[in-house]
Design a protein around this motif. Structure first.
Motif, PDB file in Angstrom:
ATOM      1  N   TYR A 162       0.859  -1.187   0.000  1.00 22.19           N
ATOM      2  CA  TYR A 162       0.000   0.000   0.000  1.00 22.19           C
ATOM      3  C   TYR A 162       0.887   1.225   0.000  1.00 22.19           C
ATOM      4  O   TYR A 162       1.872   1.227   0.733  1.00 22.19           O
ATOM      5  CB  TYR A 162      -0.910   0.009   1.250  1.00 22.19           C
ATOM      6  CG  TYR A 162      -1.976  -1.050   1.191  1.00 22.19           C
ATOM      7  CD1 TYR A 162      -3.123  -0.852   0.426  1.00 22.19           C
ATOM      8  CD2 TYR A 162      -1.828  -2.240   1.871  1.00 22.19           C
ATOM      9  CE1 TYR A 162      -4.108  -1.836   0.352  1.00 22.19           C
ATOM     10  CE2 TYR A 162      -2.807  -3.225   1.803  1.00 22.19           C
ATOM     11  CZ  TYR A 162      -3.950  -3.018   1.045  1.00 22.19           C
ATOM     12  OH  TYR A 162      -4.916  -3.975   0.977  1.00 22.19           O
ATOM     13  N   PRO A 163       0.567   2.236  -0.817  1.00 20.11           N
ATOM     14  CA  PRO A 163      -0.431   2.335  -1.870  1.00 20.11           C
ATOM     15  C   PRO A 163      -0.259   1.201  -2.889  1.00 20.11           C
ATOM     16  O   PRO A 163       0.854   0.804  -3.176  1.00 20.11           O
ATOM     17  CB  PRO A 163      -0.161   3.691  -2.512  1.00 20.11           C
ATOM     18  CG  PRO A 163       0.547   4.480  -1.469  1.00 20.11           C
ATOM     19  CD  PRO A 163       1.319   3.501  -0.665  1.00 20.11           C
TER      20      PRO A 163
ATOM     21  N   THR B 222      -5.139   2.642  -0.395  1.00 20.61           N
ATOM     22  CA  THR B 222      -4.187   2.966   0.672  1.00 20.61           C
ATOM     23  C   THR B 222      -4.789   2.452   1.979  1.00 20.61           C
ATOM     24  O   THR B 222      -5.964   2.112   2.021  1.00 20.61           O
ATOM     25  CB  THR B 222      -3.975   4.486   0.795  1.00 20.61           C
ATOM     26  OG1 THR B 222      -5.265   5.105   0.896  1.00 20.61           O
ATOM     27  CG2 THR B 222      -3.253   5.055  -0.412  1.00 20.61           C
TER      28      THR B 222
ATOM     29  N   GLU C 222       6.633  -0.493  -0.319  1.00 25.46           N
ATOM     30  CA  GLU C 222       6.060   0.847  -0.247  1.00 25.46           C
ATOM     31  C   GLU C 222       6.564   1.732  -1.381  1.00 25.46           C
ATOM     32  O   GLU C 222       6.802   2.924  -1.218  1.00 25.46           O
ATOM     33  CB  GLU C 222       6.321   1.448   1.150  1.00 25.46           C
ATOM     34  CG  GLU C 222       5.694   0.572   2.228  1.00 25.46           C
ATOM     35  CD  GLU C 222       5.720   1.134   3.650  1.00 25.46           C
ATOM     36  OE1 GLU C 222       5.909   2.346   3.830  1.00 25.46           O
ATOM     37  OE2 GLU C 222       5.538   0.325   4.591  1.00 25.46           O
TER      38      GLU C 222
ATOM     39  N   ALA D 263       4.900   5.074  -1.904  1.00 27.93           N
ATOM     40  CA  ALA D 263       4.640   5.822  -0.666  1.00 27.93           C
ATOM     41  C   ALA D 263       4.494   7.334  -0.850  1.00 27.93           C
ATOM     42  O   ALA D 263       3.699   7.968  -0.171  1.00 27.93           O
ATOM     43  CB  ALA D 263       5.756   5.543   0.345  1.00 27.93           C
TER      44      ALA D 263
ATOM     45  N   THR E 100       0.562   9.833  -2.701  1.00 28.33           N
ATOM     46  CA  THR E 100      -0.765   9.717  -2.093  1.00 28.33           C
ATOM     47  C   THR E 100      -1.468  11.048  -2.258  1.00 28.33           C
ATOM     48  O   THR E 100      -0.827  12.098  -2.356  1.00 28.33           O
ATOM     49  CB  THR E 100      -0.691   9.369  -0.600  1.00 28.33           C
ATOM     50  OG1 THR E 100       0.048  10.390   0.075  1.00 28.33           O
ATOM     51  CG2 THR E 100      -0.038   8.023  -0.359  1.00 28.33           C
TER      52      THR E 100
ATOM     53  N   LYS F  67      -1.704  11.263   4.136  1.00 30.98           N
ATOM     54  CA  LYS F  67      -0.264  11.099   4.243  1.00 30.98           C
ATOM     55  C   LYS F  67       0.025   9.622   4.475  1.00 30.98           C
ATOM     56  O   LYS F  67      -0.664   8.961   5.250  1.00 30.98           O
ATOM     57  CB  LYS F  67       0.280  11.954   5.382  1.00 30.98           C
ATOM     58  CG  LYS F  67       1.792  12.060   5.316  1.00 30.98           C
ATOM     59  CD  LYS F  67       2.320  13.140   6.239  1.00 30.98           C
ATOM     60  CE  LYS F  67       3.805  13.014   6.530  1.00 30.98           C
ATOM     61  NZ  LYS F  67       4.619  12.163   5.684  1.00 30.98           N
ATOM     62  N   HIS F  68       1.038   9.131   3.814  1.00 29.79           N
ATOM     63  CA  HIS F  68       1.378   7.720   3.935  1.00 29.79           C
ATOM     64  C   HIS F  68       1.984   7.417   5.301  1.00 29.79           C
ATOM     65  O   HIS F  68       2.817   8.166   5.796  1.00 29.79           O
ATOM     66  CB  HIS F  68       2.372   7.346   2.843  1.00 29.79           C
ATOM     67  CG  HIS F  68       2.843   5.930   2.927  1.00 29.79           C
ATOM     68  ND1 HIS F  68       2.041   4.873   2.563  1.00 29.79           N
ATOM     69  CD2 HIS F  68       4.005   5.395   3.360  1.00 29.79           C
ATOM     70  CE1 HIS F  68       2.714   3.747   2.758  1.00 29.79           C
ATOM     71  NE2 HIS F  68       3.898   4.029   3.242  1.00 29.79           N
TER      72      HIS F  68
ATOM     73  N   SER G 103       4.015   4.274   7.255  1.00 29.98           N
ATOM     74  CA  SER G 103       4.632   2.964   7.050  1.00 29.98           C
ATOM     75  C   SER G 103       4.353   2.069   8.248  1.00 29.98           C
ATOM     76  O   SER G 103       4.476   2.502   9.398  1.00 29.98           O
ATOM     77  CB  SER G 103       6.138   3.119   6.882  1.00 29.98           C
ATOM     78  OG  SER G 103       6.707   1.823   6.826  1.00 29.98           O
TER      79      SER G 103
ATOM     80  N   GLY H 272      -3.882   6.570  -3.771  1.00 34.14           N
ATOM     81  CA  GLY H 272      -2.436   6.472  -3.934  1.00 34.14           C
ATOM     82  C   GLY H 272      -2.051   5.836  -5.252  1.00 34.14           C
ATOM     83  O   GLY H 272      -2.895   5.400  -6.024  1.00 34.14           O
TER      84      GLY H 272
END
Ligand SMILES: Cc1ncc(COP(=O)(O)O)c(C=O)c1O
Lengths: 159, 395
Positions: free
Chosen positions: B178-179, B186, B210, B213, B216, B220-221, B223, B324
């Motif tokens: 993900y994304p 996401t 990722e 990442a 997006t 906000k991504h 982890s 994403g």
């Protein structure tokens, strides 16, 4: 900068319908905001970007550096505004460094530009030196490359 | 001698490879490539060129004579930049000397990660539809791939309910992306929280791809490696292909605790030796001003995403809003066609290429993947052709 302006700066012909989709707005909202920008004078016009080197036309462009003595009131503004009013003058910028104003001036030939510089520009009160450079070729203009580059072909389907 | 003429007494290809099908994408690629004037939404890479300063840096490195091997782990300077970048961007703390390994793309990182962790017969759980390499890489490492289907109605996020159904005493690894490619899905913070807890309580190792990442939209991504007590059980994989538009450079990296990096290193040093030095030099430059490079591309993609989402929904196609990557995954099953039939007819009748969802696993059936990392001019034309096609199908 507003995304709407970015889109129009990139492609002024983009339709309100497409812009609406890109910005997740209604078409009416897009039209309204464009009109507002026009009324506020933020959008001052729409022009095509033309590669004039490809046209067989009689035209020369000069880039001219101008040294100016600033006035007590208004600094460079008064002189810059007087210079800007000549229709030969395409652009006028105030810059830092060895000179003060940077001009882009067009004419149909060298003589015409030379005449403009000696007869009009140099005689303006406050202008005390000029240096003229003739433009020979345009490589990039307004962020757009003027020569079509060979595109490296990409695969059509990738994972 | 033509190898086709060889008369061998036995099947020379290793047994565990025979069951792995050719990539569905490769089949489709051959059809598309034989056709002129196709607009392709089938591309899993940005239509941007690599930022010029990055290309220039690799030209400069070449001129300077950067033509040799690097250390197996990769250039120390690059590893240091990566450690700084992942800390600044994702809040991940890795020691650049022992916990960062430069790989030949995330592709190699994935291969190393599964090979370093799998004992024969171990089960690897991963959500599907997913990137094409996951199942095959697990098989090559003598593991057993266990895909967990995800659904449009869940926004293609992995769910606890479906994951729990697949867990057995042999489950060892959870592989996440993900994304997501191909759905653009996401995860939310809540998802990441329960998945971390789930991994810990079932003692699963996590491999997290990722690679998208930075891309997006509106979120906000986060982890999974940044969650409490997750670092020690996570291999974090990232690279430069997508956010920096550097697919051809073949450069990525893995971050993980030292024992795991050491294990991956064992394979890497003998099978790959090192990632190409010019690409490593380019990557150093790419990390100098990433926010500026990526910011511009991201804002372009976001406009394209909004455009394609609205256009597909206007056609009456059901579509998850992707937050994403640069893919959208509309449902086309209600046209009565399979995803492959849909893709082939759209290609033949309107010369628009999309990838059948079934290429990304059986739970992708009924969907097609459209990439919006393509120029707006092409995207507009593709959407108007696709609208015509859908209208015809429905009339
Ligand atoms: C989810 C995912 N992982 C890995 C890769 C491979 O990336 P790389 O170019 O770094 O090998 C891709 C490329 O499409 C991808 O979509």
């Amino acid at each position: 900068m507003d995304e709407l302006l970015k889109i129009l700066k990139n492609n002024a012909l983009e339709t309100p319908a497409n812009i609406a989709k890109m910005l997740n707005l209604s078409e009416d909202e897009v039209r309204k905001r464009i009109t507002e920008y026009e009324e506020q004078g933020i959008i001052r016009g729409y022009q095509a970007i033309v590669n004039e080197d490809q046209l067989k036309i009689d035209k020369v462009t000069a880039v001219i550096e101008v040294k100016v003595s600033p006035e007590r009131e208004g600094g460079f503004n008064h002189v810059a505004s007087r210079i800007s009013r000549f229709k030969e003058v395409q652009s006028v910028y105030l810059v830092s460094g060895d000179f003060d104003l940077l001009l882009f001036v067009v004419g149909s030939d060298l003589k015409e530009v030379a005449f403009f510089v000696s007869g009009k520009l140099a005689t303006i009160d406050g202008v005390h030196a000029t240096a003229t450079h003739f433009m020979l070729k345009t490589y990039k203009h307004h962020g757009v490359m003027m020569e079509t580059q060979d595109e490296y072909e990409r695969l059509k389907i990738t994972p | 001698m033509n190898t086709n003429d060889l008369k061998l007494r036995r099947d020379v290809v290793a047994e565990h490879l025979r069951g792995v099908p050719r990539s569905g994408i490769r089949d489709f690629f051959e059809i598309v490539n034989s056709m002129p004037n196709v607009i392709s939404l089938g591309i899993g890479e940005p239509d941007f060129d690599t930022p010029w300063h990055v290309r220039e840096a690799s030209v400069f490195a070449l001129e300077k004579g950067a033509t040799g091997y690097t250390s197996n782990m990769g250039l120390p300077g690059l590893r240091r930049e990566i450690a700084r970048y992942v800390e600044r961007t994702f809040g991940l703390l890795y020691d650049s000397e022992k916990e960062v390994l430069i790989t030949v793309g995330v592709s190699e990182g994935l291969d190393l990660a599964v090979r370093a962790l799998i004992n024969p017969g171990d089960e690897v759980l991963y959500h599907e539809p997913c990137y094409v390499s996951y199942g095959p890489l697990v098989v090559f490492a003598h593991g057993r791939p266990v895909p967990v289907g995800t659904r449009l109605e869940d926004g293609f996020r992995i769910t606890r309910e479906l994951l729990e159904k697949q867990i057995t005493s042999k489950s060892r690894i959870l592989l996440l992306n993900y994304p997501n490619n191909p759905t653009g899905a996401t995860l939310d913070m809540e998802d990441i929280r329960w998945i971390s807890e789930f991994a810990k309580s079932n003692d699963l190792m996590v491999i997290t791809d990722e690679i998208y990442a930075e891309l997006t939209y509106g979120k906000k991504h986060v982890s999974i490696a940044s969650m409490p007590d997750m670092k020690e059980r996570t291999i974090f994989l990232h690279g430069f292909s997508k956010a920096w538009a550097m697919t051809g450079f073949r450069i990525g990296y893995a971050c993980a605790p030292p024992e795991l990096i050491e294990a991956m290193m064992k394979i890497h040093q003998y099978s790959m030796l090192c990632a190409p030095i010019l690409s490593q030099e380019a990557a150093v430059e790419a990390l100098k001003n990433p926010e500026r490079d990526i910011g511009e591309m991201r804002s372009e993609y976001e406009k394209h995403r909004n455009f394609i989402l609205r256009s597909l929904r206007d056609m009456g196609l059901k579509c998850n809003e992707p937050h994403g990557a640069f893919y959208i995954f509309p449902y086309v099953g209600d046209t009565g066609l399979s995803s492959k039939e849909f893709a082939i007819r759209l290609l033949e009748e309107e010369k628009v290429a999309v990838v059948p969802g079934s290429a990304f696993g059986s739970s992708g059936e009924g969907f097609v993947r459209c990439s919006y990392a393509t120029s707006l001019v092409e995207l507009k034309e593709a959407m108007s052709r696709m609208a015509k096609f859908i209208k015809r199908l429905r009339s």
